[in-house]
Design a protein around this motif. Structure first.
Motif, PDB file in Angstrom:
ATOM      1  N   ARG A 112      21.044  95.777  25.397  1.00 27.55           N
ATOM      2  CA  ARG A 112      20.918  94.604  24.677  1.00 27.55           C
ATOM      3  C   ARG A 112      21.737  93.334  24.976  1.00 27.55           C
ATOM      4  NH1 ARG A 112      21.085  98.212  18.964  1.00 27.55           N
ATOM      5  NH2 ARG A 112      18.868  99.116  19.058  1.00 27.55           N
ATOM      6  N   PRO A 113      22.869  93.500  25.334  1.00 28.40           N
ATOM      7  CA  PRO A 113      23.709  92.091  25.521  1.00 28.40           C
ATOM      8  C   PRO A 113      23.026  91.263  26.794  1.00 28.40           C
ATOM      9  CG  PRO A 113      25.337  94.161  25.237  1.00 28.40           C
ATOM     10  CD  PRO A 113      23.695  94.615  25.264  1.00 28.40           C
ATOM     11  N   PHE A 114      22.264  92.177  27.803  1.00 29.73           N
ATOM     12  CA  PHE A 114      21.821  91.397  28.971  1.00 29.73           C
ATOM     13  C   PHE A 114      20.402  90.686  28.462  1.00 29.73           C
ATOM     14  CE2 PHE A 114      24.475  94.762  30.684  1.00 29.73           C
ATOM     15  CZ  PHE A 114      25.321  94.086  31.467  1.00 29.73           C
ATOM     16  N   ALA A 115      19.796  91.589  27.625  1.00 28.78           N
ATOM     17  CA  ALA A 115      18.426  91.116  27.140  1.00 28.78           C
ATOM     18  C   ALA A 115      18.486  90.016  26.143  1.00 28.78           C
ATOM     19  CB  ALA A 115      17.637  92.294  26.432  1.00 28.78           C
ATOM     20  N   ALA A 116      19.760  90.000  25.339  1.00 30.36           N
ATOM     21  CA  ALA A 116      19.795  88.829  24.467  1.00 30.36           C
ATOM     22  C   ALA A 116      19.918  87.407  25.032  1.00 30.36           C
ATOM     23  CB  ALA A 116      21.350  89.019  23.814  1.00 30.36           C
ATOM     24  N   GLN A 117      20.340  87.340  26.475  1.00 33.48           N
ATOM     25  CA  GLN A 117      20.468  86.214  27.307  1.00 33.48           C
ATOM     26  C   GLN A 117      19.263  85.581  27.327  1.00 33.48           C
ATOM     27  OE1 GLN A 117      22.558  84.218  27.884  1.00 33.48           O
ATOM     28  NE2 GLN A 117      22.355  83.058  29.721  1.00 33.48           N
ATOM     29  N   TRP A 118      17.991  86.475  27.433  1.00 34.07           N
ATOM     30  CA  TRP A 118      16.638  86.116  27.741  1.00 34.07           C
ATOM     31  C   TRP A 118      15.800  85.914  26.206  1.00 34.07           C
ATOM     32  CZ3 TRP A 118      15.409  89.743  32.281  1.00 34.07           C
ATOM     33  CH2 TRP A 118      15.918  89.347  33.308  1.00 34.07           C
ATOM     34  N   VAL A 119      16.303  85.811  25.120  1.00 36.98           N
ATOM     35  CA  VAL A 119      15.567  85.758  23.881  1.00 36.98           C
ATOM     36  C   VAL A 119      15.497  84.374  23.853  1.00 36.98           C
ATOM     37  CG1 VAL A 119      15.677  86.162  21.545  1.00 36.98           C
ATOM     38  CG2 VAL A 119      16.432  87.905  23.058  1.00 36.98           C
ATOM     39  N   ILE A 120      14.245  83.847  24.242  1.00 34.90           N
ATOM     40  CA  ILE A 120      14.070  82.343  24.021  1.00 34.90           C
ATOM     41  C   ILE A 120      12.304  82.375  23.376  1.00 34.90           C
ATOM     42  CG2 ILE A 120      15.681  81.437  25.566  1.00 34.90           C
ATOM     43  CD1 ILE A 120      13.267  81.474  27.822  1.00 34.90           C
ATOM     44  N   ASP A 121      11.768  81.111  23.392  1.00 32.56           N
ATOM     45  CA  ASP A 121      10.545  80.814  22.732  1.00 32.56           C
ATOM     46  C   ASP A 121       9.579  81.571  23.692  1.00 32.56           C
ATOM     47  OD1 ASP A 121      11.261  79.264  20.842  1.00 32.56           O
ATOM     48  OD2 ASP A 121      11.419  77.492  21.986  1.00 32.56           O
ATOM     49  N   GLU A 122       9.805  81.494  25.091  1.00 28.73           N
ATOM     50  CA  GLU A 122       8.758  82.203  25.974  1.00 28.73           C
ATOM     51  C   GLU A 122       8.482  83.435  26.133  1.00 28.73           C
ATOM     52  OE1 GLU A 122       9.677  77.803  26.681  1.00 28.73           O
ATOM     53  OE2 GLU A 122      10.831  79.686  26.637  1.00 28.73           O
ATOM     54  N   THR A 123       9.715  83.976  25.961  1.00 28.40           N
ATOM     55  CA  THR A 123       9.906  85.446  26.043  1.00 28.40           C
ATOM     56  C   THR A 123       9.325  86.196  24.866  1.00 28.40           C
ATOM     57  OG1 THR A 123      12.139  85.697  25.624  1.00 28.40           O
ATOM     58  CG2 THR A 123      11.711  85.488  27.706  1.00 28.40           C
ATOM     59  N   ALA A 124       9.722  85.558  23.788  1.00 32.26           N
ATOM     60  CA  ALA A 124       9.267  85.978  22.320  1.00 32.26           C
ATOM     61  C   ALA A 124       7.762  86.013  22.200  1.00 32.26           C
ATOM     62  CB  ALA A 124      10.145  85.268  21.374  1.00 32.26           C
ATOM     63  N   ALA A 125       7.399  85.041  22.787  1.00 35.49           N
ATOM     64  CA  ALA A 125       5.880  84.725  22.764  1.00 35.49           C
ATOM     65  C   ALA A 125       5.053  85.627  23.199  1.00 35.49           C
ATOM     66  CB  ALA A 125       5.187  83.263  23.097  1.00 35.49           C
ATOM     67  N   GLY A 139       6.289  92.666  29.355  1.00 39.28           N
ATOM     68  CA  GLY A 139       6.108  91.118  29.210  1.00 39.28           C
ATOM     69  C   GLY A 139       7.518  90.412  29.108  1.00 39.28           C
ATOM     70  N   PHE A 140       8.489  90.726  28.322  1.00 45.83           N
ATOM     71  CA  PHE A 140       9.443  90.307  28.187  1.00 45.83           C
ATOM     72  C   PHE A 140      10.583  90.278  29.493  1.00 45.83           C
ATOM     73  CE2 PHE A 140      14.043  90.777  27.132  1.00 45.83           C
ATOM     74  CZ  PHE A 140      14.403  89.781  26.243  1.00 45.83           C
ATOM     75  N   LEU A 141      10.448  91.389  30.140  1.00 47.92           N
ATOM     76  CA  LEU A 141      11.253  91.316  31.604  1.00 47.92           C
ATOM     77  C   LEU A 141      10.813  90.610  32.464  1.00 47.92           C
ATOM     78  CD1 LEU A 141      13.231  92.791  33.157  1.00 47.92           C
ATOM     79  CD2 LEU A 141      11.554  94.398  34.040  1.00 47.92           C
ATOM     80  N   VAL A 142       9.294  90.590  32.825  1.00 46.76           N
ATOM     81  CA  VAL A 142       8.768  89.539  33.668  1.00 46.76           C
ATOM     82  C   VAL A 142       8.954  88.049  33.238  1.00 46.76           C
ATOM     83  CG1 VAL A 142       6.673  88.962  35.139  1.00 46.76           C
ATOM     84  CG2 VAL A 142       7.249  91.385  34.603  1.00 46.76           C
ATOM     85  N   THR A 143       8.781  87.860  32.021  1.00 41.78           N
ATOM     86  CA  THR A 143       8.858  86.301  31.465  1.00 41.78           C
ATOM     87  C   THR A 143      10.277  85.909  31.796  1.00 41.78           C
ATOM     88  OG1 THR A 143       6.996  86.621  29.973  1.00 41.78           O
ATOM     89  CG2 THR A 143       8.397  84.728  29.958  1.00 41.78           C
ATOM     90  N   GLY A 144      11.290  86.928  31.177  1.00 39.21           N
ATOM     91  CA  GLY A 144      12.393  86.462  31.046  1.00 39.21           C
ATOM     92  C   GLY A 144      13.173  86.228  32.643  1.00 39.21           C
ATOM     93  N   LEU A 145      12.896  87.308  33.593  1.00 41.78           N
ATOM     94  CA  LEU A 145      13.242  87.317  34.896  1.00 41.78           C
ATOM     95  C   LEU A 145      13.009  86.051  35.655  1.00 41.78           C
ATOM     96  CD1 LEU A 145      15.063  88.765  36.938  1.00 41.78           C
ATOM     97  CD2 LEU A 145      13.197  90.098  37.624  1.00 41.78           C
ATOM     98  N   SER A 146      11.542  85.971  35.759  1.00 43.27           N
ATOM     99  CA  SER A 146      10.976  84.869  36.419  1.00 43.27           C
ATOM    100  C   SER A 146      11.441  83.528  36.013  1.00 43.27           C
ATOM    101  CB  SER A 146       9.279  84.917  36.377  1.00 43.27           C
ATOM    102  OG  SER A 146       9.008  84.738  35.098  1.00 43.27           O
ATOM    103  N   LEU A 147      11.334  83.335  34.447  1.00 42.37           N
ATOM    104  CA  LEU A 147      11.826  81.872  34.222  1.00 42.37           C
ATOM    105  C   LEU A 147      13.257  81.762  34.252  1.00 42.37           C
ATOM    106  CD1 LEU A 147      11.220  79.599  32.325  1.00 42.37           C
ATOM    107  CD2 LEU A 147      11.337  80.929  30.564  1.00 42.37           C
ATOM    108  N   TYR A 148      14.143  82.748  34.162  1.00 39.53           N
ATOM    109  CA  TYR A 148      15.658  82.542  34.411  1.00 39.53           C
ATOM    110  C   TYR A 148      16.066  82.269  35.662  1.00 39.53           C
ATOM    111  CZ  TYR A 148      20.710  83.322  33.952  1.00 39.53           C
ATOM    112  OH  TYR A 148      21.997  83.211  34.072  1.00 39.53           O
TER     113      TYR A 148
END
Length: 244
Positions: A112-125, A139-148
């Motif tokens: 959860r602490p690592f995933a929290a860094q990627w909680v933004i509009d795009e990953t949520a959508a 979807g959350f992992l791929v969007t968060g990793l590629s976007l970050y």
């Protein structure tokens, strides 16, 4: 009760999109939005932040709207305190995304602490649009990793490019930040209430810009949301009274 159980099972296990389709969706969003990190890098460097400070914002803050609000207020001459306050208020929405995603993704405590860094509009959508928990996690992992990764890389390139260009205002690149911010915001305004909030915020922000210190109009514009919601609540109450 049977219908609720069926829907819950579908969200958790059942069919839906293929993993490949979810990965494509996540990459599409991650790449499209990640490229706008270049505009942030240019805007941040133009506001007076060093390359190290610019990259640190993308690495540690990683929420585009708040980052653009911060450097925009600083570029306009606002104090660091008011700039940070405006960025904070814009970032509060991510906490509400986190509450919803926590229930949907059901990640382990260690993750959860690592995933929290990627909680933004795009990953949520992307995550919330998926029919199952498995696809939501992908979807959350791929969007968060590629976007970050792409956001930070293009931030670095934008900061380096701005240093090479010199005066970003002379090239009109100071408008890149607001333009990208509007591009990110516009698709989210799907209801009349949301559009009313955005319109009133624009009126307050622009109207108070000449009379208040830089950064303060952004904070005042935040009052548009409770004002519109209060007016909408009264309108709905009057309609119900009229139907009785």
């Amino acid at each position: 009760m049977a219908e609720q159980r069926t829907l819950t099972d579908l969200r958790t296990d059942g069919g839906g999109k293929s993993d490949g389709a979810v990965v494509r969706d996540g990459l599409g969003v991650g790449v499209a939005v990640g490229l706008s990190g270049f505009a942030f890098g240019v805007t941040s460097a133009g506001s007076g932040l060093t390359l190290a400070q610019t990259c640190a914002l993308s690495l540690l803050v990683f929420t585009g709207a708040s980052q653009f609000a911060l450097v925009g207020a600083l570029a306009a001459g606002g104090s660091p305190l008011t700039a940070a306050a405006g960025a904070f208020f814009l970032g509060v929405r991510n906490a509400f995304y986190g509450l919803r995603l926590s229930h949907l993704l059901r990640l382990t405590r260690a993750m959860r602490p690592f995933a929290a860094q990627w909680v933004i509009d795009e990953t949520a959508a992307v995550a919330l649009a998926q029919p199952t928990r498995r696809s939501a996690r992908i979807g959350f992992l791929v969007t968060g990793l590629s976007l970050y990764v792409l956001w930070n890389l293009t931030t670095l390139l934008g900061g380096l490019g701005a240093e090479a260009i010199g005066d970003t205002d002379a090239w009109g690149l100071d408008a890149a930040g607001p333009a990208v911010f509007l591009a990110l915001l516009a698709p989210m305004l799907t209801s009349a209430t949301e559009r009313a909030v955005a319109g009133l915020a624009v009126v307050l922000g622009l109207g108070l810009l000449p009379v208040l210190p830089a950064g303060v109009p952004v904070l005042v514009a935040a009052l548009a949301a409770p004002a519109v919601l209060w007016a909408d609540g009264r309108r709905r109450g009057d309609v119900r009274e009229g139907e009785r």
